[in-house]
Motif scaffolding. Sequence first.
Motif, PDB file in Angstrom:
ATOM      1  N   SER A  89      -1.212   2.973  15.658  1.00 61.70           N
ATOM      2  CA  SER A  89      -1.310   3.394  15.036  1.00 61.70           C
ATOM      3  C   SER A  89      -2.288   4.615  13.786  1.00 61.70           C
ATOM      4  CB  SER A  89      -0.317   3.838  13.149  1.00 61.70           C
ATOM      5  OG  SER A  89       0.567   4.571  12.385  1.00 61.70           O
ATOM      6  N   ASP A  90      -3.255   5.540  14.050  1.00 64.00           N
ATOM      7  CA  ASP A  90      -4.221   6.180  13.344  1.00 64.00           C
ATOM      8  C   ASP A  90      -3.704   6.541  12.129  1.00 64.00           C
ATOM      9  OD1 ASP A  90      -5.477   6.421  16.269  1.00 64.00           O
ATOM     10  OD2 ASP A  90      -5.143   8.770  16.060  1.00 64.00           O
ATOM     11  N   ALA A  91      -2.527   6.671  11.377  1.00 63.50           N
ATOM     12  CA  ALA A  91      -1.964   7.012  10.074  1.00 63.50           C
ATOM     13  C   ALA A  91      -1.535   5.376   9.233  1.00 63.50           C
ATOM     14  CB  ALA A  91      -0.553   7.901   9.923  1.00 63.50           C
ATOM     15  N   ALA A  92      -1.748   4.277  10.304  1.00 66.04           N
ATOM     16  CA  ALA A  92      -1.844   3.254   9.500  1.00 66.04           C
ATOM     17  C   ALA A  92      -3.187   3.161   9.456  1.00 66.04           C
ATOM     18  CB  ALA A  92      -0.978   1.959  10.476  1.00 66.04           C
ATOM     19  N   GLY A 144       4.601   8.017  -1.336  1.00 63.94           N
ATOM     20  CA  GLY A 144       5.166   7.740  -2.434  1.00 63.94           C
ATOM     21  C   GLY A 144       5.871   5.972  -1.801  1.00 63.94           C
ATOM     22  N   GLU A 145       5.905   5.693  -1.029  1.00 57.50           N
ATOM     23  CA  GLU A 145       6.998   4.701  -1.002  1.00 57.50           C
ATOM     24  C   GLU A 145       5.196   3.753  -0.287  1.00 57.50           C
ATOM     25  OE1 GLU A 145      10.159   3.846   1.043  1.00 57.50           O
ATOM     26  OE2 GLU A 145      10.498   5.617   0.931  1.00 57.50           O
ATOM     27  N   THR A 146       6.041   2.569  -0.526  1.00 60.76           N
ATOM     28  CA  THR A 146       5.219   1.415   0.260  1.00 60.76           C
ATOM     29  C   THR A 146       5.296   0.216   0.929  1.00 60.76           C
ATOM     30  OG1 THR A 146       6.301  -0.550  -1.405  1.00 60.76           O
ATOM     31  CG2 THR A 146       4.297   0.930  -2.209  1.00 60.76           C
ATOM     32  N   VAL A 147       4.280   0.385   2.038  1.00 64.70           N
ATOM     33  CA  VAL A 147       4.473  -0.742   3.469  1.00 64.70           C
ATOM     34  C   VAL A 147       3.045  -1.988   2.972  1.00 64.70           C
ATOM     35  CG1 VAL A 147       2.676   0.884   4.592  1.00 64.70           C
ATOM     36  CG2 VAL A 147       4.304  -0.932   5.513  1.00 64.70           C
ATOM     37  N   ILE A 185       1.074  -1.150  -0.084  1.00 65.83           N
ATOM     38  CA  ILE A 185       0.165  -0.306  -0.380  1.00 65.83           C
ATOM     39  C   ILE A 185       1.038   1.368   0.116  1.00 65.83           C
ATOM     40  CG2 ILE A 185      -1.429   1.265   1.577  1.00 65.83           C
ATOM     41  CD1 ILE A 185      -3.440  -1.222   2.577  1.00 65.83           C
ATOM     42  N   GLU A 186       0.462   2.540  -0.717  1.00 62.41           N
ATOM     43  CA  GLU A 186       1.624   3.281  -0.750  1.00 62.41           C
ATOM     44  C   GLU A 186       1.004   4.371   0.262  1.00 62.41           C
ATOM     45  OE1 GLU A 186       1.673   7.179  -3.539  1.00 62.41           O
ATOM     46  OE2 GLU A 186       1.058   5.478  -5.049  1.00 62.41           O
ATOM     47  N   VAL A 187       2.035   4.958   0.370  1.00 58.99           N
ATOM     48  CA  VAL A 187       2.535   5.588   2.007  1.00 58.99           C
ATOM     49  C   VAL A 187       1.958   6.819   1.351  1.00 58.99           C
ATOM     50  CG1 VAL A 187       3.076   6.461   3.964  1.00 58.99           C
ATOM     51  CG2 VAL A 187       3.611   4.694   3.575  1.00 58.99           C
ATOM     52  N   THR A 188       0.611   7.995   1.647  1.00 57.29           N
ATOM     53  CA  THR A 188       0.355   9.407   1.436  1.00 57.29           C
ATOM     54  C   THR A 188       0.929  10.309   2.393  1.00 57.29           C
ATOM     55  OG1 THR A 188      -1.299   9.551   3.028  1.00 57.29           O
ATOM     56  CG2 THR A 188      -1.862   8.297   1.267  1.00 57.29           C
ATOM     57  N   PRO A 189       1.392  11.455   1.557  1.00 53.45           N
ATOM     58  CA  PRO A 189       1.827  12.862   2.341  1.00 53.45           C
ATOM     59  C   PRO A 189       1.152  12.620   4.020  1.00 53.45           C
ATOM     60  CG  PRO A 189       2.007  12.795   0.132  1.00 53.45           C
ATOM     61  CD  PRO A 189       1.029  12.184   0.147  1.00 53.45           C
ATOM     62  N   ALA A 190      -1.076  12.621   3.931  1.00 53.34           N
ATOM     63  CA  ALA A 190      -0.293  12.708   5.257  1.00 53.34           C
ATOM     64  C   ALA A 190      -0.480  11.946   6.211  1.00 53.34           C
ATOM     65  CB  ALA A 190      -1.882  12.819   4.817  1.00 53.34           C
TER      66      ALA A 190
END
Length: 210
Positions: A73-76, A56-59, A39-44
């Motif tokens: 993690s709320d971002a995750a 832009g990187e993936t996880v 999944i691509e990491v968004t700037p937010a």
Amino acid sequence: LVYAYHEDRKVTPGDLTKIMTAMIVIDNMHSKKEFNAKIEVTPAAASKDKKLPAAGETVKLSKLLEMMLVGGSDAATDLLVSYSTSSLETFVNQMNAKASSIGLMDTQFANATGAYSTRQYSSAYDCAVIVQYALRYEPIKKILMTAKNDIEYGSLEGSMQGMVENPSSLQYVGFASEKDMQLVVVMLDADGKTRQKEAKSLLNYGYKKV
């Protein structure tokens, strides 16, 4: 039900919400191969959680589940929701539909992270039911079993805890197995100073009485 006190009182579930979120993400998967989906990491998301890779990187999806359930993690969580459904509203509707399908009478979700909302609540009893269902999901059980336990109890297998900002309170769930019997302990609005002692007392009581 072994022991209960104000088990039906509606309070904010805080980070325990993420257990339901994890179930919905897995329910929406087409196959186990998706645990390896990148999944691509968004700037937010990158700005919200510095433990994530750069924008832009993936996880891997499996790593995001771990960051959500163990790291809170709320971002995750946001990335998983965006991957899983077309919108947050759709995802929350799925959460509430599942809550209804497993018979929860005192639970309503308004978001996937557990952020405080007057429209989001659950009860200790309902949270215990959620945990029982979640432990049937092997990936969720394995992740919760990797969490660092700050309660010294020999047969404790896994736990999860979290804070909510408004009002400030500690939400805790732990599960233990002893003599082929599993017990789940849920404490909402727990006192941080006495939580460890109370959790051990509840487990001791359960294994002594049942």
